[in-house]
Design a protein around this motif. Sequence first.
Motif, short mmCIF file in Angstrom:
data_model
loop_
_atom_site.label_atom_id
_atom_site.label_comp_id
_atom_site.label_asym_id
_atom_site.label_seq_id
_atom_site.Cartn_x
_atom_site.Cartn_y
_atom_site.Cartn_z
N LEU A 1 -3.30 -0.20 8.92
CA LEU A 1 -4.20 0.77 8.53
C LEU A 1 -3.62 1.46 7.39
CD1 LEU A 1 -6.66 2.68 9.19
CD2 LEU A 1 -4.79 4.18 10.37
N TYR A 6 -4.82 0.51 4.03
CA TYR A 6 -5.99 0.71 3.48
C TYR A 6 -5.90 2.20 2.80
CZ TYR A 6 -8.94 -2.64 5.62
OH TYR A 6 -9.47 -3.86 5.87
N LEU A 7 -5.05 3.02 3.45
CA LEU A 7 -4.74 4.62 3.31
C LEU A 7 -3.87 4.39 1.85
CD1 LEU A 7 -3.78 6.01 6.47
CD2 LEU A 7 -6.11 6.08 5.46
N LEU A 22 -13.18 5.82 1.54
CA LEU A 22 -12.51 4.75 2.28
C LEU A 22 -11.60 5.21 3.28
CD1 LEU A 22 -11.74 1.70 2.13
CD2 LEU A 22 -10.10 2.10 0.37
N VAL A 29 -13.51 5.70 6.45
CA VAL A 29 -14.06 4.54 7.33
C VAL A 29 -12.92 4.29 8.05
CG1 VAL A 29 -15.03 2.53 7.06
CG2 VAL A 29 -15.96 4.37 5.74
N ALA A 30 -11.68 3.91 7.33
CA ALA A 30 -10.51 3.30 7.88
C ALA A 30 -10.05 3.90 9.22
CB ALA A 30 -9.24 3.35 7.09
N PHE A 31 -10.23 5.19 9.10
CA PHE A 31 -9.68 6.20 10.13
C PHE A 31 -10.79 5.97 11.50
CE2 PHE A 31 -5.91 8.08 10.02
CZ PHE A 31 -5.62 8.58 8.67
N ALA A 32 -12.01 6.10 11.09
CA ALA A 32 -13.27 5.77 11.88
C ALA A 32 -12.80 4.62 12.84
CB ALA A 32 -14.34 5.66 11.45
N TYR A 33 -12.62 3.56 12.26
CA TYR A 33 -12.20 2.19 12.59
C TYR A 33 -10.91 2.27 13.72
CZ TYR A 33 -11.23 -2.78 13.42
OH TYR A 33 -11.14 -3.96 13.78
N GLN A 34 -10.03 2.88 13.27
CA GLN A 34 -8.74 3.17 14.06
C GLN A 34 -8.85 3.71 15.32
OE1 GLN A 34 -5.77 2.36 14.08
NE2 GLN A 34 -4.25 4.09 14.58
N HIS A 91 -11.84 4.55 16.75
CA HIS A 91 -13.32 4.29 17.56
C HIS A 91 -14.16 5.36 17.47
CE1 HIS A 91 -12.00 0.89 20.35
NE2 HIS A 91 -10.86 1.11 19.65
N GLN A 92 -14.26 6.20 16.42
CA GLN A 92 -15.07 7.07 16.21
C GLN A 92 -16.01 6.80 15.28
OE1 GLN A 92 -15.00 10.37 17.60
NE2 GLN A 92 -13.22 10.76 18.37
N GLN A 108 -17.91 7.54 10.17
CA GLN A 108 -18.78 6.93 9.44
C GLN A 108 -19.92 7.83 9.07
OE1 GLN A 108 -19.72 3.39 11.01
NE2 GLN A 108 -17.72 2.47 11.16
#
Lengths: 660, 176, 106
Positions: C10, C13-14, C50, C53-58, C60-61, C65
């Motif tokens: 992650l 991405y950050l 960006l 979205v990365a954190f959303a993926y990390q 599960h929220q 998005q």
Amino acid sequence: MNESLHLWLIPLLPFAGFLLNGILGSRMPRRLVTAVGVLLPLASFALVLNAFALTSITAAKSCPSCGPVSAVLLPDVEALAHPWLDLGTLRVDFSFVLDQLSLVMLLVVTGVGFVIHVYSVGYMKGDPGYARYFSFLNLFLFFMTVLVLAGNILLMFVGWEGVGLASYLLIGFWFQKPSAAEAGKKAFIVNRIGDLGFLIGIFLLLGAFGTLSFFPMRVSLAMSPASHGGMLTVICLCLLIGATGKSAQLPLYIWLPDAMEGPTPVSALIHAATMVTAGVYMIARTHFLFDRSDFALATVAIVGAATAIFAATIGLVQNDIKRVLAYSTISQLGYMFLACGVAAYSAAIFHLVTHAFFKALLFLAAGSVIHALGGEQDLRKMGGLRTKLPVTFWTMTVGVLAIAGIFPFAGFFSKDAILCAAFLQGAGGKSLWFVGLVTALLTALYMFRLWYLAFLGEPRTPDAHPHESPLSMRAPLVILALLSICGGWIGIQRFSAYLGPATAANRAMPTATGQLELMLSVAAVCVALLGWLIADWFYRRQPNRPAKLAAALPAGYKLLANKYYVDEIYGAIIVKPLLVTSQYILGWVVDTGILGGIAWLLAGIASLTGMILQRWQSGNLRSYAAWLAAGAAAVLLFLLVPWAQVWPASFDFLWKVVRH
Amino acid sequence: MHLILFFLFAGLCLAGAINLLLQSHPINSALSLIVVMTSLAVLYLLLGAEFLAIAQIIVYAGAVMVLFTFVVMLLNAGREERTLGSRAAARIGFPAVAALLAVLATIILRAHGLSAAHLGVGLTDAPDSSNLVVLSQVLFHELLLPFEVTSVLILIAILGAVALARRDDPERTVEK
Amino acid sequence: MTFLHHDVPLAWYLLLSAALFSLGVIGFLVKRNLITVFLSIELMLNAVNLSFVAFAYQWHQVRGQIFVFFVMMVAAAEAAVGLAIIIAIFRVRSTLAVDRIDLMKL
């Protein structure tokens, strides 16, 4: 609350007169102004007479088997239900007290006051400030009655200050004249200095007794017989300072001669009969304090005697008729203080009453002379008025005889009582008696001098056409003359018996044998006649003598004529330094320099900051954006970096750098 | 595989962004930005946000950037001139940005739980629901109000844009 | 469709997001053309997207998005209005140089 006495109306009626004449007076016709201004004090006087009647009848009817009497017992204390000050331990009421002392004083104040109001109608006729004059005169009457009736020393102080205010307003009545305005200011300021002492006295009284009302104070003091001297002396001396200011004694007498700038009826009422006697009244009211302090009493007596003789010497050489009478007032007030100083309070009040009669008479007669001569006040320009102004002449003669203390006029009895009381007080008393005797000689001397110069001989301004005064002015003269003749016949014995409950001293008073009294009286009368003879020789038989004597002793004459240069001395020691301090030190240095400098500095800082910050607002978008970014970065830095760990680490780092 | 894709398109993003800075004509910068946006769309796909990837292409690259291009061509903006301007921007700005980047980088690299090699599993475990389904379920149930408010916002923006850009037509003034 | 694990940390991405954001800030500060400045702002917004979205993926929220969705909407509205303002300014000042548009200075 005793409804039949209507004590509250006694001050309120003149106050209503003050408001009416003050607010509407300029729009009312003369007659209405006169009616309001004269009838309201008359109503006050009627109420006082009513109170006197009601309380005297009691004495005759005090038998247990009599039915219920409607009359009133003295002392009568009345207070408003709602207190004036209710602050924890201190409670002060609006309370009026009517006892023998205040009743006598009220009779004088309202009675002589009413007579002088009537006189003023004639004297002030044609003056543009007619309504204003009467409103101020009524205001004075209001405050004076409040002072007399006050049941606690704080309310008395209100009246005290109020009469000072009325005095200021009336002295400076013709305020367009600069000398009158100055005199008004001087009177008020000197009074204020005395009032400081009075105030300190009030504070100390509160601290010592916890109450400001007279009767509770007296009771509380009576219950602690061991308290003498010490704090009581300090309190008495502070009160004495206040009294010297108001009653024009040494060293605060300087305002009274200048106060002669006011209209003559004002001089008669305020600066002869009533206001200046407030100091004596106050001491009589608080006599239970003075009785316990020998030192304070001695101070009072010495101040009184010294003032008496001091003022008498100055009065000898004054050329303004009103100035002579002013110094005479100061001198006679000295007698009253002397009486208080030997704890003969009744004698002091007795002299207060007779003095009110004949001094008011003298002033009003002088006013009549001035009025007749069209404003002339210089004795050297008068003369020969005996035939032209007969009523004035004969009434003035009565007044002069009374003040000189010649039997059987009023002044004889009261002055004699004072001198006798002084004589009986031991060695110090005898020297005071001697001073009083010499002053009596001087009094007779300068009063007869005035009499000769004004009325006898040839007119020194032949083109003046003096005319006798109108009835409104003559009638008061006659009334006061009659009072000056018989006012003393009540005698000191009966007078002090009447005043006893209020003013009897709490100390052992020596009594005199009838023989001693007789000898002292004879001595006093002889001295007065001697004074008359000297005046006769100097001013009638050999009118050149005074000038030759003055030429022979120029230094002495100048000293007296310039009032011992006291005003100049005060000016140099007190007034000038104050003026210099306030103008230069406080004015330039503090006000302009320091305070102005601080203001200038602050403004300068603000303006400078503005100029610097102005550069930031260039309108340039990019520089704004740059500063935005810098600010955001700073905030983030501040929030995200763990400063608690960074600071010590950086210090260690720096330390290592420095060490190597 | 994802690693390769990531490096490829991340590099493309950075190249596009740096190109945006280096070009002097705004149209070139706009086109570079389109490149960045499409690359970002691919990265969104990698992160499991399919709907957002498509929305990015359609809305951002397709509508917004086209709008930009239209405006550039309408105003016929030429190359940048050398103006006096303020040096403060460069002098203050660069250090600030550098500081910002440094701080962010430090935190990102130091913080625990961020540098895990393995990310969590996908957003949903259910076999027959997709990203779009999950997203629309939340959007239209709990966040319906903000959604509607956004549409009002867009309406206002349309009105505002029309009002601001309208040319004052002299024939349209009322004559009386 | 379900998703596969992948092995990009992650943090990268950050970092990419931070780098893009910084480039956007630099562009905002340095560029002299008004439209280019605006483009830099869009770049900044995208960088933040960006990140979300990365954190959303990390975590599960899906809300991350959704937030990006809203940001896109607002950015579109903002771009429209902003460009309208730029057109209006150009009509008055006939220039797009940022330094020339300084009527708001004191």
